[in-house]
Design an enzyme around this catalytic site. Sequence first.
Site, PDB file in Angstrom:
ATOM      1  N   SER A  75     -36.547  17.704  41.543  1.00 52.86           N
ATOM      2  CA  SER A  75     -35.719  18.480  40.625  1.00 52.86           C
ATOM      3  C   SER A  75     -34.901  19.651  40.860  1.00 52.86           C
ATOM      4  O   SER A  75     -35.613  20.531  41.754  1.00 52.86           O
ATOM      5  CB  SER A  75     -36.477  18.396  39.168  1.00 52.86           C
ATOM      6  OG  SER A  75     -36.797  17.308  38.450  1.00 52.86           O
ATOM      7  N   GLN A  76     -33.830  19.920  40.536  1.00 55.50           N
ATOM      8  CA  GLN A  76     -33.052  21.149  40.887  1.00 55.50           C
ATOM      9  C   GLN A  76     -34.149  22.219  40.113  1.00 55.50           C
ATOM     10  O   GLN A  76     -34.928  22.260  39.128  1.00 55.50           O
ATOM     11  CB  GLN A  76     -31.798  21.371  39.804  1.00 55.50           C
ATOM     12  CG  GLN A  76     -31.252  22.501  39.873  1.00 55.50           C
ATOM     13  CD  GLN A  76     -30.167  22.490  38.894  1.00 55.50           C
ATOM     14  OE1 GLN A  76     -30.147  21.565  38.132  1.00 55.50           O
ATOM     15  NE2 GLN A  76     -29.221  23.627  38.769  1.00 55.50           N
TER      16      GLN A  76
END
Length: 226
Positions: A75-76
């Site tokens: 994930s970011q």
Amino acid sequence: MTARIRLQPEAIGMGMTSQRVRDRLIDRLRETGIRDERVLNAIRTVPRHLFVDEAFATRAYEDTALPIGHGQTISQPWVVAKMTEALLQDAQPKRVLEVGTGSGYQAAILAALGLEVFTVERIGELLRTARKRFRTLGMNIRSKHDDGRIGWPELGPFDAIIVTAAAPALVSALTDQLAPGGTLVAPVGGAASQSLLRLRKDADGVIEETNLAPVVFVPLLSGMID
């Protein structure tokens, strides 16, 4: 409370994985509204470049999601920070269930905060790689190869649950494993639209829901892959 991480030379980093580059990521996260210094310190400390393939190591401290194989992503960093901050908003939980180990990065951030982390992953190869990373960093994270949609009922209830893949609706098996007073953070929705939700369960089992932000996650699938 912050847990001690064992940093080997490859974890310390250099060039595009150096501490200077990590600190620039922390500055960007502050600019986008992340305020919890516990979360920022965990992201500063945990070497994200160890949780991606070597080919993507120089991009590890960009604020973007990156592929990890099997159609999954790490994930970011902003999303990891936002979800973690939401878990800690009212009080720091002790026992946390993560659904969707993936690269292992989100679990490592939680462990770096001193939490007791339990994580479930349906894709065996991803879980085996994540376990190696946990051992490299000296993290005692309990993990299980199983269908994440059923959680880990024999070890529940949990003070907090974090789900790193999106279901069309909240999964009742997971909300059932949330202890009274606990917090669940999960993306909910389909391919066209997803929202990051934060749920609090009160002492009577009533759930209060807050919409935190629009997000994009891979789908939460049932079954297992070796």
